[in-house]
Design an enzyme around this catalytic site. Sequence first.
Site, PDB file in Angstrom:
ATOM      1  N   LYS A   1     -11.817  -4.090  -3.103  1.00  0.00           N
ATOM      2  CA  LYS A   1     -12.676  -3.234  -3.114  1.00  0.00           C
ATOM      3  C   LYS A   1     -12.362  -1.658  -3.414  1.00  0.00           C
ATOM      4  O   LYS A   1     -13.141  -0.958  -3.729  1.00  0.00           O
ATOM      5  CB  LYS A   1     -13.712  -3.204  -1.971  1.00  0.00           C
ATOM      6  CG  LYS A   1     -13.184  -3.084  -0.435  1.00  0.00           C
ATOM      7  CD  LYS A   1     -14.292  -3.059   0.252  1.00  0.00           C
ATOM      8  CE  LYS A   1     -13.858  -3.747   1.590  1.00  0.00           C
ATOM      9  NZ  LYS A   1     -12.810  -3.198   2.330  1.00  0.00           N
TER      10      LYS A   1
ATOM     11  N   LYS B   1      -5.029  -9.879  -5.519  1.00  0.00           N
ATOM     12  CA  LYS B   1      -6.449 -10.202  -5.231  1.00  0.00           C
ATOM     13  C   LYS B   1      -7.612  -9.173  -5.556  1.00  0.00           C
ATOM     14  O   LYS B   1      -7.113  -8.005  -5.664  1.00  0.00           O
ATOM     15  CB  LYS B   1      -6.349 -10.364  -3.617  1.00  0.00           C
ATOM     16  CG  LYS B   1      -6.225  -9.055  -2.855  1.00  0.00           C
ATOM     17  CD  LYS B   1      -6.531  -9.254  -1.366  1.00  0.00           C
ATOM     18  CE  LYS B   1      -6.858  -7.922  -0.535  1.00  0.00           C
ATOM     19  NZ  LYS B   1      -7.694  -7.976   0.299  1.00  0.00           N
TER      20      LYS B   1
ATOM     21  N   LYS C   1       0.702  -1.140  -0.012  1.00  0.00           N
ATOM     22  CA  LYS C   1       0.032   0.172   0.022  1.00  0.00           C
ATOM     23  C   LYS C   1       0.820   1.374   0.062  1.00  0.00           C
ATOM     24  O   LYS C   1       0.478   2.047  -0.616  1.00  0.00           O
ATOM     25  CB  LYS C   1      -0.940   0.104   1.279  1.00  0.00           C
ATOM     26  CG  LYS C   1      -1.873  -0.924   0.863  1.00  0.00           C
ATOM     27  CD  LYS C   1      -3.248  -0.859   1.642  1.00  0.00           C
ATOM     28  CE  LYS C   1      -4.268  -1.565   1.247  1.00  0.00           C
ATOM     29  NZ  LYS C   1      -5.578  -1.859   1.957  1.00  0.00           N
TER      30      LYS C   1
HETATM   31  P1  ATP Z   1      -9.101  -2.794   0.537  1.00  0.00           P
HETATM   32  O1  ATP Z   1      -9.302  -2.744  -0.909  1.00  0.00           O
HETATM   33  O2  ATP Z   1      -9.587  -1.793   1.326  1.00  0.00           O
HETATM   34  O3  ATP Z   1      -7.764  -3.348   1.232  1.00  0.00           O
HETATM   35  P2  ATP Z   1     -10.431  -5.432   0.609  1.00  0.00           P
HETATM   36  O4  ATP Z   1     -11.445  -5.715  -0.435  1.00  0.00           O
HETATM   37  O5  ATP Z   1      -9.100  -6.111   0.288  1.00  0.00           O
HETATM   38  O6  ATP Z   1     -10.220  -4.048   0.816  1.00  0.00           O
HETATM   39  P3  ATP Z   1     -10.576  -5.765   3.498  1.00  0.00           P
HETATM   40  O7  ATP Z   1     -11.504  -4.836   3.924  1.00  0.00           O
HETATM   41  O8  ATP Z   1      -9.209  -5.692   3.395  1.00  0.00           O
HETATM   42  O9  ATP Z   1     -10.998  -6.032   1.902  1.00  0.00           O
HETATM   43  O10 ATP Z   1     -11.232  -7.455   3.866  1.00  0.00           O
HETATM   44  C1  ATP Z   1     -12.470  -7.847   4.545  1.00  0.00           C
HETATM   45  C2  ATP Z   1     -12.507  -9.164   4.487  1.00  0.00           C
HETATM   46  O11 ATP Z   1     -12.390  -9.922   3.121  1.00  0.00           O
HETATM   47  C3  ATP Z   1     -11.179  -9.914   5.050  1.00  0.00           C
HETATM   48  O12 ATP Z   1     -11.398 -11.044   5.746  1.00  0.00           O
HETATM   49  C4  ATP Z   1     -10.313 -10.178   3.797  1.00  0.00           C
HETATM   50  O13 ATP Z   1      -9.351 -11.543   4.014  1.00  0.00           O
HETATM   51  C5  ATP Z   1     -11.348 -10.739   2.917  1.00  0.00           C
HETATM   52  N1  ATP Z   1     -10.969 -10.510   1.574  1.00  0.00           N
HETATM   53  C6  ATP Z   1     -10.613  -9.380   0.969  1.00  0.00           C
HETATM   54  N2  ATP Z   1     -10.507  -9.496  -0.474  1.00  0.00           N
HETATM   55  C7  ATP Z   1     -10.400 -10.885  -0.590  1.00  0.00           C
HETATM   56  C8  ATP Z   1     -10.389 -11.587  -1.633  1.00  0.00           C
HETATM   57  N3  ATP Z   1     -10.031 -11.168  -2.774  1.00  0.00           N
HETATM   58  N4  ATP Z   1     -10.561 -13.122  -1.614  1.00  0.00           N
HETATM   59  C9  ATP Z   1     -10.935 -13.405  -0.537  1.00  0.00           C
HETATM   60  N5  ATP Z   1     -11.050 -12.734   0.586  1.00  0.00           N
HETATM   61  C10 ATP Z   1     -10.835 -11.559   0.630  1.00  0.00           C
END
Ligand code: ATP
Length: 336
Positions: free
Chosen positions: A201, A198, A116
């Site tokens: 969002k 990955k 990040k």
């Molecule tokens: P950001 O983009 O803000 O980093 P994010 O989409 O990666 O957000 P988080 O809020 O960091 O999501 O994570 C919320 C939950 O969703 C966590 O338990 C994380 O492990 C899970 N998660 C996030 N992205 C994925 C993914 N691509 N596949 C599976 N699990 C995910």
Amino acid sequence: MSETGKKVILSGSTVTGDLTLGNYIGAINNWKKLQEDYNCHYFIADLHALTVAQDPLALRERCFSFFAQYLALGLDPNKNTIFVQSQMPEHAELAWILTCLTPMGNLNRMTQFKEKSANTKNINAGLFTYPVLMAADILLYQADMVPVGDDQRQHMELCRDIVVWFENRYGEGHLKMPDAFIGKSGARIMALQDPTKKMSKSDENDKNFVSIIDSPKKILKKIKSAQTDSDTVVTYDPEKKAGLANLLTIYSVLGEKSVEDICKDYEGKMYGHLKADLADLVVETLKPVQENYTDLMKNKDHLEDLMALGASKARVRASQTLKMVYEITGLIPRRS
Ligand code: ATP
Ligand code: LTN
């Protein structure tokens, strides 16, 4: 273990963007399965969201939206403790105490920070200490288990290290050592246009994710244009055919079918068929969720009532832990 004799579960998601299929498959779908048998605490991490510059009005709106998305996806506010992180000041208080126990070197090794911060011009200290706040979220509730996606493995290890550092300084038996609970299937859903990273969002390219509140038209478009290889045979090969493997994983979890069976169904068919069927499956799965969401968003007062209910339930465990931490660290506990 909680008063009810049930093990304590805690998890949260950062309020950045809307929840994606990755969040649903990797996190919330698993949380839902746990709500019958555990004392579950699910929160929306708005303090974590502040590690990235946020427009204040948009942040508040998104908190409501996120809360409604949790409920619409099937998290029950009566069975679980569902709350907003910033409405529980105990998180930030404990985080400070834990920050003072955490070596800089360990935070420097966090891959999420490295990733990040590589994309950010002005790196703030909150982005660096993000995992300590996450540890506070968990330890405040003396959680036994933390269901997270595969990407949070390293943060969970740091949380466990913090328990050890705390014990070294103040003695054993005060903070519960939590275990990460990482679901196997679909633990990591990848970005649609770049299956080496990955699905996230907060991705700048919105073609990389399907949000759970995307319109059917958008869902179809995003899945149809997902990056796949130029081969035509549907087989599961995450190394050579990462894009297709990702689609198969999503199909398998949502359709509750094994990847092998799906591959058999598409023998002799083109990728396009699979993509079209997968888009239909995603739209159908999300239809009731979206209807529910729209209803919930019509009544913000009701959402605020539910947030207050969640915070009052959360306060029971959080205040106990913080009082104990104040006592053993030499701070003077507040009169309640
Ligand atoms: P950001 O983009 O803000 O980093 P994010 O989409 O990666 O957000 P988080 O809020 O960091 O999501 O994570 C919320 C939950 O969703 C966590 O338990 C994380 O492990 C899970 N998660 C996030 N992205 C994925 C993914 N691509 N596949 C599976 N699990 C995910
Ligand atoms: N960093 C987490 C979100 C999060 C979290 C937590 C998850 C913040 N605090 C406590 C579990 C427990 C993420 O998934 N990105």
